[in-house]
Design an enzyme around this catalytic site. Sequence first.
Site, PDB file in Angstrom:
ATOM      1  N   ASP A  36       0.857  -1.183   0.000  1.00 33.87           N
ATOM      2  CA  ASP A  36       0.000   0.000   0.000  1.00 33.87           C
ATOM      3  C   ASP A  36       0.893   1.232   0.000  1.00 33.87           C
ATOM      4  OD1 ASP A  36       0.847  -0.219   2.653  1.00 33.87           O
ATOM      5  OD2 ASP A  36      -1.088   0.325   3.511  1.00 33.87           O
TER       6      ASP A  36
ATOM      7  N   TYR B 173       3.011   4.728   0.718  1.00 28.00           N
ATOM      8  CA  TYR B 173       3.707   5.292   1.873  1.00 28.00           C
ATOM      9  C   TYR B 173       2.715   6.137   2.666  1.00 28.00           C
ATOM     10  CZ  TYR B 173       8.160   4.121  -0.436  1.00 28.00           C
ATOM     11  OH  TYR B 173       9.219   3.473  -1.030  1.00 28.00           O
TER      12      TYR B 173
ATOM     13  N   PHE C 210       6.499   1.955  -4.308  1.00 24.12           N
ATOM     14  CA  PHE C 210       7.894   2.187  -3.907  1.00 24.12           C
ATOM     15  C   PHE C 210       8.440   3.583  -4.229  1.00 24.12           C
ATOM     16  CE2 PHE C 210       7.527  -2.440  -4.445  1.00 24.12           C
ATOM     17  CZ  PHE C 210       7.857  -2.839  -3.162  1.00 24.12           C
TER      18      PHE C 210
ATOM     19  N   HIS D  42      10.660  -8.838   0.613  1.00 23.37           N
ATOM     20  CA  HIS D  42      10.420  -7.404   0.455  1.00 23.37           C
ATOM     21  C   HIS D  42      11.728  -6.624   0.662  1.00 23.37           C
ATOM     22  CE1 HIS D  42       8.635  -3.437   1.221  1.00 23.37           C
ATOM     23  NE2 HIS D  42       7.563  -3.892   0.595  1.00 23.37           N
TER      24      HIS D  42
END
Length: 216
Positions: free
Chosen positions: A60, A62, A73, A183
């Site tokens: 989801d 930031y 990202f 991740h």
Amino acid sequence: MKTWDDILNIEKNKDYFKKLQKEIDVKYSTTTVYPPKDLIFNAFEKTTLDNLKVVILGQDPYHGKGQAQGFSFSTPKDIKNPPSMQNILKEIKEDTSNDSICLDGDLTPWANQGVLLLNTILTVEEAKPKSHHKLGWEVFTDNIIKYISSSCEGIVFILWGAPAIKKRKIIDETRHHILTAPHPSPLSSYRGFFGCKHFSKTNEILTQNNKEKIQW
């Protein structure tokens, strides 16, 4: 071939999305939500369907002020790179022996080259990660992934972290290429994100399929 507008309009007319839209409108008017409302679908604005080569799936947006811009990202140029982005840039340097063209953390140049930077959830409340989980965004993004899987050929899906890797089951692996790794966050990057070489591997796959490589 259909455009993203065609696909999004089909989804927006479905009952689940109408319910989601109402809830999101309320949240934007009563709480602080990221990204800005006009950037929710930014990933689809910058990466056209006919130019799609790669999908990088995030979780989801930031949840800090000014960070989210509608791409997984990525952050705007004037925002300090978050830890996950710092690790992505480290892996690019290690993998390709070159610095990324996006050292400032703004991944718009990737999007323009055909990299769809898609989160599974497209909005978030300030300082509350995963706060918009189960509102309906997962249905929407699953339907987008299923559409790409059934209607495109030879897309490279880059799945980082357990939530993204779970999406593997809705991708036709006989038509597409799937790369998985932990991740890039500091919590998991040393468990296999570093050294995954996804950037060079993606370009090898694209070259084999007579597609232009991504300038990372």
